[in-house]
Design an enzyme around this catalytic site. Structure first.
Site, PDB file in Angstrom:
ATOM      1  CG  HIS A 123      -1.937   0.939   1.366  1.00  0.00           C
ATOM      2  ND1 HIS A 123      -1.723   2.268   1.662  1.00  0.00           N
ATOM      3  CD2 HIS A 123      -3.278   0.797   1.209  1.00  0.00           C
ATOM      4  CE1 HIS A 123      -2.892   2.893   1.679  1.00  0.00           C
ATOM      5  NE2 HIS A 123      -3.847   2.025   1.417  1.00  0.00           N
ATOM      6  CG  ASP A 200       0.477  -2.128   6.351  1.00  0.00           C
ATOM      7  OD1 ASP A 200      -0.494  -2.237   7.133  1.00  0.00           O
ATOM      8  OD2 ASP A 200       0.410  -1.551   5.249  1.00  0.00           O
ATOM      9  CD  GLN A 203      -6.950  -4.503   4.505  1.00  0.00           C
ATOM     10  OE1 GLN A 203      -7.882  -5.163   4.953  1.00  0.00           O
ATOM     11  NE2 GLN A 203      -7.126  -3.283   4.036  1.00  0.00           N
ATOM     12  CE  LYS A 226      -7.460  -0.008   6.526  1.00  0.00           C
ATOM     13  NZ  LYS A 226      -8.075   0.284   5.240  1.00  0.00           N
ATOM     14  CB  CYS A 366      -3.465   3.135  -1.715  1.00  0.00           C
ATOM     15  SG  CYS A 366      -4.701   4.379  -1.387  1.00  0.00           S
TER      16      CYS A 366
HETATM   17  N1  PMP Z   1      -1.863  -0.626   4.630  1.00  0.00           N
HETATM   18  C1  PMP Z   1      -2.796  -1.431   4.118  1.00  0.00           C
HETATM   19  C2  PMP Z   1      -2.423  -2.833   3.724  1.00  0.00           C
HETATM   20  C3  PMP Z   1      -4.098  -0.984   3.969  1.00  0.00           C
HETATM   21  O1  PMP Z   1      -5.026  -1.781   3.450  1.00  0.00           O
HETATM   22  C4  PMP Z   1      -4.417   0.343   4.378  1.00  0.00           C
HETATM   23  C5  PMP Z   1      -5.832   0.881   4.225  1.00  0.00           C
HETATM   24  N2  PMP Z   1      -6.401   0.680   2.984  1.00  0.00           N
HETATM   25  C6  PMP Z   1      -3.410   1.127   4.903  1.00  0.00           C
HETATM   26  C7  PMP Z   1      -2.150   0.618   5.026  1.00  0.00           C
HETATM   27  C8  PMP Z   1      -3.649   2.541   5.344  1.00  0.00           C
HETATM   28  O2  PMP Z   1      -4.548   2.594   6.396  1.00  0.00           O
HETATM   29  P1  PMP Z   1      -5.039   4.034   6.935  1.00  0.00           P
HETATM   30  O3  PMP Z   1      -5.652   4.715   5.751  1.00  0.00           O
HETATM   31  O4  PMP Z   1      -6.042   3.694   7.967  1.00  0.00           O
HETATM   32  O5  PMP Z   1      -3.853   4.736   7.433  1.00  0.00           O
END
Ligand code: PMP
Length: 413
Positions: A123, A200, A203, A226, A366
């Site tokens: 991401h 990270d 998920q 999430k 993203c």
């Molecule tokens: N890493 C991963 C794997 C994600 O799926 C996401 C959210 N889509 C993020 C980071 C970023 O999370 P946040 O927007 O809550 O900072």
């Protein structure tokens, strides 16, 4: 017994209708989850009964608010198996947690030519902070490739992680492919090379049992929103000795011990990293979300999502012209299913299924480098959580048939 139908009753929003009288089929959980009544009620209760600033006031409300805030820290620590609550820093989200590590640990430890190893599936939140700090320090970013099956190329990882590696930073679970990466194994490679491991967990923490001691990660980042918690609160876990060795990220009130006009000394961890008034209400409500998930059991949630994912791969896989991404073995993946319907742009797919009440996501999620690797501009993505039921996947499948009818001429036959 885990019963998703029972669980649904805890989520008021799932009673909502959309586009007239369509039941809401919410399959966008990788973006954000819905909130159970208990979490919403915690926010209301907090503001109605306890609201005060923490850590400073010597009055009853301030003491109660402080106790509840610190209690939430303890809950989060137990939830991920941290050794002690002071290893938990509250931030805004996963993105801020990773930036915090880049700006503090990265600034202190990265030198020209040092390597930060990520994966092709990251991401942007786990890429851009490293690009920014690499530009400042002269460090270099390398990416472990993804195989055609959508898994990590472990052979390449073994070759890539070596004496120049300072940090390996990777997603535990991909938000596009659903792949669960072997982070403990990658961590052993990183540590053998003298590097640190950042996971990270945006998920994974909401969907799988995650234990930081078993993973032996140095840093773990995740977001409350999430995992049934409110927006605006996230978590950075870091091993205590590592946190203690770091300079602050942001400066201001709450993070100091003693201040003079031209210098200051820092508070102990974790306060050193929580400058200013924190997001008190949302942190406390995240504690409620953790209770909620713990009571249902993360193993049960994982098992339920494995079943849903198996069902989705079967049902969607049977539709001609639907191309699925990611591994087929549900033990290797979570409940995130990306797909493409013929040549129809994912935005059009998402718009059509939305008319049937089905909320999915379309775009690059993203993950632009991963989109390039997959050879597509975007994907459509359905993602599941504890309250989803197989009938909702049937509704999605019927909606995809409608997509095919509407776009019959555009590469779908
Ligand atoms: N890493 C991963 C794997 C994600 O799926 C996401 C959210 N889509 C993020 C980071 C970023 O999370 P946040 O927007 O809550 O900072």
């Amino acid at each position: 017994m885990f019963d998703a139908r029972q669980v649904r009753r805890d989520f008021p929003i799932l009673e909502r209708r959309v586009h007239g009288d369509r039941p809401l089929v919410y399959l966008d959980n990788a973006a954000t989850s819905q909130k159970p009544r208990a979490v919403i009620q915690t926010l209301v209760d907090y503001y109605e009964t306890t609201n005060a600033n923490i850590h400073r006031g010597i009055h009853e409300l301030a003491e109660e608010a402080t106790a509840r805030y610190e209690e939430a820290r303890g809950k989060v620590a137990r939830f991920i198996g941290a050794r002690e609550p002071r290893e938990i820093v509250f931030v805004r989200n996963t993105t801020e947690a990773i930036n915090l590590v880049a700006r503090t640990w990265g600034q202190a430890h990265l030198r020209p030519g040092d390597e930060i190893v990520v994966t092709e599936a990251e991401h942007h939140s786990n890429l851009i902070p490293w690009q920014l700090i690499a530009r400042q320090t002269g460090a270099v970013i390398r990416a472990i490739p993804i195989t055609d099956e959508g898994t990590l190329d472990l052979e390449a990882a073994r070759r890539m992680i070596g004496p120049r590696t300072r940090l390996v930073a990777l997603a535990h679970m991909s938000n596009v492919l659903g792949t669960i990466h072997p982070v403990a194994e990658i961590g052993r490679l990183a540590h053998a090379a003298g590097a640190r491991l950042l996971v990270d967990g945006a998920q994974s923490v909401p969907h799988l049992p995650v234990n930081v001691v078993a993973l032996d990660c140095d840093f773990l980042a995740f977001s409350g929103h999430k995992m049934c918690g409110p927006t605006g609160v996230g978590v950075l876990y870091a091993k205590s000795e590592l946190l203690e060795s770091l300079e602050p990220f942001l400066g201001g009130g709450g993070m100091i011990r003693e201040v003079w006009i031209d210098r200051a000394t820092w508070a102990d961890i974790p306060e050193r990293f929580e400058a200013g008034t924190p997001n008190i209400a949302d942190v406390i409500a995240l504690g409620t979300a953790v209770d909620y998930l713990t009571n249902l059991g993360m193993e049960n949630i994982r098992a339920h999502e494995e079943e849903l994912t198996r069902y989705a791969l079967d049902v969607l896989g049977e539709i001609a012209d639907v191309r699925l991404f990611g591994p087929r073995d549900v033990r290797q993946r979570g409940g995130v299913v990306s797909f493409y319907v013929g040549d129809v742009h994912p935005h059009d797919v998402s718009t059509v299924v939305d008319r049937d009440g089905v909320a999915i996501r379309a775009g690059h999620h993203c993950c632009q480098p991963l989109m390039r690797r997959l050879g597509v501009p975007a994907t459509a993505r359905a993602s599941f959580y504890l309250y989803n039921v197989p009938e909702e996947i049937d509704t999605l499948a019927r909606a995809l048939q409608r997509v095919k009818e509407i776009f019959g001429g555009v590469g779908v036959g």
